[in-house]
Motif scaffolding. Structure first.
Motif, PDB file in Angstrom:
ATOM      1  N   VAL A   1      29.557  25.076 -25.298  1.00  0.00           N
ATOM      2  CA  VAL A   1      28.747  24.634 -23.945  1.00  0.00           C
ATOM      3  C   VAL A   1      29.150  23.092 -23.513  1.00  0.00           C
ATOM      4  N   HIS A   2      29.489  22.223 -24.395  1.00  0.00           N
ATOM      5  CA  HIS A   2      29.788  20.998 -24.179  1.00  0.00           C
ATOM      6  C   HIS A   2      31.324  20.981 -23.746  1.00  0.00           C
ATOM      7  N   TYR A   3      31.916  21.641 -24.532  1.00  0.00           N
ATOM      8  CA  TYR A   3      33.454  21.557 -24.285  1.00  0.00           C
ATOM      9  C   TYR A   3      33.662  22.234 -22.629  1.00  0.00           C
ATOM     10  N   MET A   4      32.915  23.349 -22.442  1.00  0.00           N
ATOM     11  CA  MET A   4      33.372  23.934 -21.077  1.00  0.00           C
ATOM     12  C   MET A   4      32.569  23.112 -20.019  1.00  0.00           C
ATOM     13  N   GLU A   5      31.671  22.522 -20.364  1.00  0.00           N
ATOM     14  CA  GLU A   5      30.790  21.576 -19.227  1.00  0.00           C
ATOM     15  C   GLU A   5      31.880  20.343 -18.742  1.00  0.00           C
ATOM     16  N   GLU A   6      32.607  20.096 -19.855  1.00  0.00           N
ATOM     17  CA  GLU A   6      33.525  18.510 -19.807  1.00  0.00           C
ATOM     18  C   GLU A   6      34.639  19.073 -19.212  1.00  0.00           C
ATOM     19  N   HIS A   7      35.228  20.142 -19.139  1.00  0.00           N
ATOM     20  CA  HIS A   7      36.460  20.288 -19.020  1.00  0.00           C
ATOM     21  C   HIS A   7      36.561  21.514 -17.567  1.00  0.00           C
TER      22      HIS A   7
ATOM     23  N   GLY B   1      39.614  38.144 -28.840  1.00  0.00           N
ATOM     24  CA  GLY B   1      39.970  39.330 -30.027  1.00  0.00           C
ATOM     25  C   GLY B   1      40.565  38.576 -31.236  1.00  0.00           C
ATOM     26  N   LYS B   2      41.161  37.477 -31.033  1.00  0.00           N
ATOM     27  CA  LYS B   2      41.810  36.712 -32.184  1.00  0.00           C
ATOM     28  C   LYS B   2      40.502  36.067 -32.871  1.00  0.00           C
ATOM     29  N   CYS B   3      39.393  35.826 -32.294  1.00  0.00           N
ATOM     30  CA  CYS B   3      38.229  35.248 -32.850  1.00  0.00           C
ATOM     31  C   CYS B   3      37.378  36.077 -33.833  1.00  0.00           C
ATOM     32  N   TYR B   4      37.478  37.135 -33.147  1.00  0.00           N
ATOM     33  CA  TYR B   4      36.629  38.359 -33.924  1.00  0.00           C
ATOM     34  C   TYR B   4      36.945  38.327 -35.404  1.00  0.00           C
ATOM     35  N   PRO B   5      35.767  38.359 -36.381  1.00  0.00           N
ATOM     36  CA  PRO B   5      34.134  38.566 -36.033  1.00  0.00           C
ATOM     37  C   PRO B   5      33.605  37.116 -35.809  1.00  0.00           C
ATOM     38  N   ILE B   6      34.325  36.094 -35.932  1.00  0.00           N
ATOM     39  CA  ILE B   6      33.709  34.891 -35.610  1.00  0.00           C
ATOM     40  C   ILE B   6      32.860  34.505 -34.583  1.00  0.00           C
ATOM     41  N   LEU B   7      33.578  34.996 -33.526  1.00  0.00           N
ATOM     42  CA  LEU B   7      32.640  34.960 -32.119  1.00  0.00           C
ATOM     43  C   LEU B   7      32.800  36.275 -31.475  1.00  0.00           C
ATOM     44  N   GLU B   8      31.821  37.081 -31.030  1.00  0.00           N
ATOM     45  CA  GLU B   8      31.825  38.186 -30.453  1.00  0.00           C
ATOM     46  C   GLU B   8      31.535  38.064 -28.782  1.00  0.00           C
ATOM     47  N   ALA B   9      31.921  39.027 -28.036  1.00  0.00           N
ATOM     48  CA  ALA B   9      31.720  39.038 -26.655  1.00  0.00           C
ATOM     49  C   ALA B   9      30.308  38.563 -26.470  1.00  0.00           C
ATOM     50  N   PRO B  10      29.393  39.378 -26.737  1.00  0.00           N
ATOM     51  CA  PRO B  10      28.042  39.448 -26.323  1.00  0.00           C
ATOM     52  C   PRO B  10      27.580  37.740 -26.620  1.00  0.00           C
ATOM     53  N   GLU B  11      27.980  37.314 -27.755  1.00  0.00           N
ATOM     54  CA  GLU B  11      27.577  35.945 -28.148  1.00  0.00           C
ATOM     55  C   GLU B  11      28.204  34.848 -27.040  1.00  0.00           C
ATOM     56  N   VAL B  12      29.434  35.213 -26.571  1.00  0.00           N
ATOM     57  CA  VAL B  12      29.944  34.399 -25.500  1.00  0.00           C
ATOM     58  C   VAL B  12      29.137  34.316 -24.431  1.00  0.00           C
ATOM     59  N   PHE B  13      28.745  35.420 -23.995  1.00  0.00           N
ATOM     60  CA  PHE B  13      27.650  35.522 -22.774  1.00  0.00           C
ATOM     61  C   PHE B  13      26.401  34.885 -23.005  1.00  0.00           C
ATOM     62  N   ASN B  14      25.674  35.261 -23.977  1.00  0.00           N
ATOM     63  CA  ASN B  14      24.365  34.797 -24.254  1.00  0.00           C
ATOM     64  C   ASN B  14      24.153  33.595 -24.980  1.00  0.00           C
ATOM     65  N   LYS B  15      25.122  33.105 -25.593  1.00  0.00           N
ATOM     66  CA  LYS B  15      25.041  31.871 -26.175  1.00  0.00           C
ATOM     67  C   LYS B  15      25.882  30.705 -25.745  1.00  0.00           C
ATOM     68  N   VAL B  16      26.630  31.025 -24.750  1.00  0.00           N
ATOM     69  CA  VAL B  16      27.529  29.915 -24.412  1.00  0.00           C
ATOM     70  C   VAL B  16      27.504  29.888 -22.860  1.00  0.00           C
ATOM     71  N   LEU B  17      27.765  31.035 -22.138  1.00  0.00           N
ATOM     72  CA  LEU B  17      27.771  30.771 -20.585  1.00  0.00           C
ATOM     73  C   LEU B  17      26.516  30.795 -20.074  1.00  0.00           C
ATOM     74  N   TYR B  18      25.593  31.424 -20.630  1.00  0.00           N
ATOM     75  CA  TYR B  18      24.066  31.252 -20.170  1.00  0.00           C
ATOM     76  C   TYR B  18      23.596  29.890 -20.493  1.00  0.00           C
TER      77      TYR B  18
END
Length: 209
Positions: free
Chosen positions: A130-136, A149-166
């Motif tokens: 969140v901080h990274y995207m806000e800054e850049h 795809g390269k991140c899976y399973p460390i970070l999954e798409a639903p987590e990107v939406f629910n825990k980062v973008l939102y």
């Protein structure tokens, strides 16, 4: 429904990748696309899903888009976030790379996932991404997110939406965000690599049919 059945039917009558790129490219250029919070006041989040075997073609087109955008013909700036590169840079900065290797040898990949998510504070509203995207992310931006795809399973798409973008500040509500997804998105179900069903998700829209 089984993942393989979903993906086979989903792609059966799908247009070519180049045709879908053309549809996405045209949408990005429309001013209203960058001024709306989406359908029914939903956030302006989109998914471009594609067969995993077309990964290199997708990367090439994203590079072409960015190069073209730099020519200054557009009134917006394309910002590309490769989540994998961002995470690796953070792990390197924190001296965490060798630790993850040891964690995996001792406890398997799930222990690595837990440790990295804790280090990034993914479950917190003010997590590192969140901080990274806000800054850049500048004003008048269109954000393209790659590397899921390269991140899976460390970070999954639903987590990107629910825990980062939102958790981004309200000023980003109208900023279009396009997640490039190697697999199938039906606007209800996410199937990464057309093999592993992730959590159900329905608040983003497919940007190209």
């Amino acid at each position: 429904m089984a993942a393989q059945t979903v993906s086979r039917e989903y792609y059966k009558n799908r247009r070519s990748l180049s045709e879908r790129f053309a549809e996405m490219d045209e949408k990005i250029k429309v001013p209203s696309f960058r001024q709306s919070t989406g359908k029914a006041n939903e956030v302006n989040y989109w998914v471009f899903d594609y067969p995993p075997e077309q990964e290199l073609e997708v990367r090439s087109h994203i590079e072409w888009l960015k190069k073209h955008n730099r020519k200054g013909f557009d009134d917006y700036e394309l910002i590309i976030y490769d989540l994998y590169d961002i995470i690796i840079d953070r792990l390197t900065e924190k001296g965490f790379i060798e630790k993850t290797k040891k964690l995996e040898s001792r406890g398997g990949i799930q222990r690595v996932v837990t440790a990295i998510q804790r280090m990034l504070r993914i479950t917190d509203k003010d997590n590192y991404l969140v901080h990274y995207m806000e800054e850049h992310t500048p004003e008048n931006a269109v954000v393209l997110i790659t590397g899921i795809g390269k991140c899976y399973p460390i970070l999954e798409a639903p987590e990107v939406f629910n825990k980062v973008l939102y958790n981004l500040p309200q000023k980003f509500a109208a900023t279009p965000v396009i997640l490039f997804y190697p697999g199938t998105y039906t606007e209800q179900e996410l199937v990464v690599f057309n093999e592993f069903v992730e959590d159900s998700y329905y608040r983003a829209f497919r940007i190209a049919r």
